[in-house]
Design an enzyme around this catalytic site. Structure first.
Site, PDB file in Angstrom:
ATOM      1  N   ALA A 152       0.730  -1.242  -0.014  1.00 39.39           N
ATOM      2  CA  ALA A 152       0.070  -0.026   0.071  1.00 39.39           C
ATOM      3  C   ALA A 152       1.081   1.374   0.122  1.00 39.39           C
ATOM      4  O   ALA A 152       1.792   1.191   0.434  1.00 39.39           O
ATOM      5  CB  ALA A 152      -0.930  -0.037   1.099  1.00 39.39           C
ATOM      6  N   GLY A 212       0.377   5.470   0.899  1.00 47.70           N
ATOM      7  CA  GLY A 212      -0.730   6.804   1.484  1.00 47.70           C
ATOM      8  C   GLY A 212       0.135   7.949   1.169  1.00 47.70           C
ATOM      9  O   GLY A 212       1.232   8.006   0.789  1.00 47.70           O
ATOM     10  N   GLY A 213      -0.633   8.884   1.931  1.00 45.81           N
ATOM     11  CA  GLY A 213      -0.252  10.309   2.000  1.00 45.81           C
ATOM     12  C   GLY A 213       1.291  10.106   2.942  1.00 45.81           C
ATOM     13  O   GLY A 213       2.113  11.195   2.449  1.00 45.81           O
ATOM     14  N   MET A 214       1.451   9.665   3.808  1.00 47.18           N
ATOM     15  CA  MET A 214       2.634   9.631   4.509  1.00 47.18           C
ATOM     16  C   MET A 214       3.615   8.528   4.514  1.00 47.18           C
ATOM     17  O   MET A 214       4.904   8.889   4.632  1.00 47.18           O
ATOM     18  CB  MET A 214       2.007   9.461   6.047  1.00 47.18           C
ATOM     19  CG  MET A 214       3.269   9.873   7.143  1.00 47.18           C
ATOM     20  SD  MET A 214       2.670   9.886   8.640  1.00 47.18           S
ATOM     21  CE  MET A 214       4.018  10.196   9.697  1.00 47.18           C
ATOM     22  N   VAL A 258       3.842   0.981   2.695  1.00 49.10           N
ATOM     23  CA  VAL A 258       4.024  -0.111   3.474  1.00 49.10           C
ATOM     24  C   VAL A 258       4.191  -1.517   2.647  1.00 49.10           C
ATOM     25  O   VAL A 258       3.875  -1.664   1.601  1.00 49.10           O
ATOM     26  CB  VAL A 258       2.700  -0.555   4.272  1.00 49.10           C
ATOM     27  CG1 VAL A 258       2.761  -1.895   5.238  1.00 49.10           C
ATOM     28  CG2 VAL A 258       2.137   0.683   5.272  1.00 49.10           C
ATOM     29  N   ASP A 312      -9.224   6.173  15.604  1.00 49.11           N
ATOM     30  CA  ASP A 312     -10.099   5.578  14.231  1.00 49.11           C
ATOM     31  C   ASP A 312     -10.323   4.325  14.363  1.00 49.11           C
ATOM     32  O   ASP A 312     -10.310   3.577  13.648  1.00 49.11           O
ATOM     33  CB  ASP A 312      -8.994   5.971  13.300  1.00 49.11           C
ATOM     34  CG  ASP A 312      -9.786   5.774  11.847  1.00 49.11           C
ATOM     35  OD1 ASP A 312     -10.921   6.035  11.592  1.00 49.11           O
ATOM     36  OD2 ASP A 312      -9.190   5.517  10.706  1.00 49.11           O
TER      37      ASP A 312
END
Length: 199
Positions: A70, A72-74, A77, A181
């Protein structure tokens, strides 16, 4: 971001004089065999990272990258194998701007403080020429959202799952950590009978 010591990360950054761009969108998990770690939701079976081939990178002198699962923005993985224990691990690399570095390392430190059977386990973290990285337990199973799409749980199973989640969250609260979350797609059912959940 899921695990926090500070209730509002942007306010914390402002107090520290850190200026970062607005957060980008999160990935969502939809596949049947998903893997979940704190801070980012990610899908198994995604293609490899640009410029990386299986076994082409060893992180921390210990973790052999297999493939990316994966992005993502940060960060991204990867599934990797620990050469010390020969078991798979989830390795997260920071890909965001340099101003994300304190936040990334802070999250690694938070995860290192957590110890409960229902929480994804911290392995180690470090930095190299490509930036910070975090190694965590590799968890396979089915996220709770996918499980519930197939139908409701029976009452005893639902109560056991809820109990494990509550115990995991309580263990985090006991060391001053808040999960912001909690939702079905961030909860992994790694075994159905009897149920075992990972937060």
């Amino acid at each position: 971001m899921a695990w926090l010591l500070h209730p509002r990360p942007r306010e914390w950054q402002a107090r520290q004089g850190v200026r970062c761009p607005p957060p980008t969108r999160r990935l969502s998990t939809n596949s049947v065999n998903d893997v979940v770690v704190p801070h980012i939701e990610y899908r198994s079976g995604m293609g490899g990272a640009a410029g990386l081939r299986a076994g082409s990178e060893i992180v921390g002198g210990r973790f052999v990258i297999e493939h990316e699962v994966a992005r993502g923005g940060m960060g991204a993985v990867y599934r990797a194998v620990d050469r010390v224990t020969a078991v798979p691990i989830a390795l997260k690399r920071m890909l965001g701007p340099e101003c994300d570095r304190p936040r990334f390392l802070r999250e690694a430190g938070i995860l290192a403080r957590l110890d409960h059977p229902a929480l994804v386990k911290y392995v180690t973290h470090g930095e190299d020429k490509r930036g910070p990285w975090l190694a965590m337990e590799w968890v396979e199973g089915q996220d709770l959202a996918a499980v519930l799409r197939d139908g409701a749980m029976d009452l005893p199973t639902a109560l056991e799952v809820a109990s494990q989640i509550a115990e995991a969250v309580a263990a985090a609260h006991a060391v001053g950590v808040v999960h912001r979350d909690i939702k079905p797609s961030n909860l992994m059912l790694v075994r159905a009978n009897p149920p075992i959940v990972k937060v």
